[in-house]
Write a protein that holds these residues in place. Sequence first.
Motif: not given
Lengths: 476, 321
Positions: B92, B94, B145, B147-148, B181-182, B184
Amino acid sequence: MWLAVHVPHLPLQALSDSIQQSVPALIFDRVGRRDVVIACTRIAAELGVKPGLQLAEAHALSNQLVALPRNPGRETECLQHLANVLAVLTPNIHISDDFGLLLEVGSSRALFDGYEKLLRNAIVLVDAQRLRANHVLAPTARGARWLAKAHRELLIEEQIDEWLDDLPVRCMDIKPDLIKALGELNLHFLSSIRRIETAELNQRFGTELTMALDHAYGKVSWSLPFWKPAQAFHQYVEFLELVTDQQHWWPGVSVLLHQLQEFLRLRSQAAISVLFSFSNGRQQTSQLSLASAHGIHLASEWLRLLQAQLERSSIHHEISRIDLFCSDSKALQVQALDLFDQHRNRQQIWQSLLDLLTARIGMQYLLLKPRNHQSALPESRSIASSPPSSGNATSLRPTWLIDPPRRLYGDTLRRLRHSLVLRQPERIETLDGNTSADQVNAVHRDYYIAIAERHSYWWVYRERATDCWFLQGIFA
Amino acid sequence: MKAQFFTQLAASHPVLRDHVRLGAETSTSTANGAVSGNNGLRGVASSFAVLDAYLPWQGWPAGAMTEIMTDASGCGELSLLLPAMARLTQQKRPILCIGAPHELFAPALAQTGVDPDYVTQIHSASSSSKHFKENLWSAEQALRTGLPGIVVLWTPAHSILTPEILRRLHLASLAGAGNAPAATTPPVLIHFRGASSMSQPSPAWLRFGYAADDAHIRLQIIKCRGRELTRPLITLDRAAVQARLYRQRVASQLLDSTVEFGITSLPHINAATQYASTTFAVIAANATHEAKEKSGRANTQPSHSEDQHATHPPISTSTAH
């Protein structure tokens, strides 16, 4: 129980706080055939301006005065904004244009642990809007209204009669002629009127006076229409002068967005999209729309998106007014504020990023996921949301899609026809209906994989009706 | 005493700090494909055994920029990334594709295990200078970020990327590593550039030229942080990179030859059709159980040849000099 919030000098207070504090401004209105000053700021008062002066006389005092015509619409908007704020106390709010607000707060007593705390809350909320107002909490609406004209702050849980008896007649909301007639009869206080028999009052002044007294003293209930909060948000700021630099109009935008934030907070909603309209008096208008897929309720987030979009498309003309519209909102998901759900927080950060990218580069260039294409037959089918399961042999598809398909000619086509990998084509056709129109629009394609230049593999098809060849995809 | 000396030496200068390797080399991998290589360097497994074995990160370097320089388009270069993308979308994470030469086709992504719902494209099929700048800005914002899973950035071959731009992208990657994030892996930045940029310096941790013919894909390593500057040439079997395409091609050729030599040889037809159908099952099974195989390999690091047979049994070869 009713809370009356009286906003004196409303024409003046409806102006922005900065104008009130820093500009020698006056508000004038048409009285008969003359323009008369009805309110002025402190700075204008220091120059000698006072209510009742004719406009020409005021201008004679100083050439620095800024004269603004009275705008009843602006005053109503000011009261509606205040009603939006005070809606946290009760949903039953009546807006009286020449007075202020009347709030029915009887059912809110337990929520605020007593009327005293409720009154404190109301005062704090009104002060936060930088409005000067009188607050009176009393058992009757009309009584509270009359008392608010005479008292800065008052809480009467019972026995309103004694307080009303001491009120001067001018505090009543009856016709001015009637007040003048009462004064001529030396009836200056409500107690003096109440000593007269009702029948005699009715005979002399009609039923208006006695009805008003009955409402105020609680003998007859007074029904008031309640304000319905607007579902769509619309506010604007106006500038006294035309402004061009972003640094000059940016504070106005910030004010509007904070008003929107308050509007959304009171409704527990998040805005999906907002629209800014920048205009001046010369019919020049620019509009900027911002969107958020997941909804935003914070002014700072919208400011960030607006800043990003302004870097792409700035405003090139002078501005005298900025309007902010928001009609698209959804319920704020309270569970989304879970501090301990890292996955959801990640999603929120990702959505915020997508909002930012959309604002900066435009929605048309941001594809949230590979799209379906109506122009190409294979793509019009639904996208498989999960990978194909083991053993389910689906037809091979290229990673790059050429849309619209590129027509192949000449040498390129000749070379391709000799380098087809699959001798057996995949045939795709549409024959959904039996009508003649369906027959005409029917598509018949034979898809092949071909080796092209530089050892790339192309997904090509032959249109059977025209015998034309097209490039549809590349196996990258 | 010796270890203490080298520790102090490495800490004395930033260059030494980056390049002196301390202690024994260790590498660990987790079930989700995130790999921690030498000195704790983190990567995302590419699923190509030869490549993973060579790279210090056991895959694409996470939290850093990788430059793939080629003038060819549509020669399997995207397929090189698809296994990593598939793994990340299964987690999950992105995927962001910025400035791609064409639009990604969702059914094809789904066939390779990439969930299209997690793929976002920006400025597809557009290479104007305005969009070029916005692409760089978008990549920077996304990387920061953290996140990706992967940010894939295409810049046109003729575009001029100043050292400042490359530096900003690199710093954004590093910032993303800090914000990730932790538990990841930080974002992987894959930057497709023109072949002419091979001679230009870049802060990217991994740089290689890409060339492909019908049988092979050749990766000319220009820079690989943590490896000696020998500029090796890594050769991958193209049939391994674009497995579905090549298996269908083989199946088709087999079927053609069978039909050409007569309908009487029925067993040949059966064999051809059976081969065509089972290949898909093999590929899907490989994709599904790849994570298990990877975790199985974690404790014992095999040699190159053993490793490549573990993931792609019949089709991967390796040469380096």
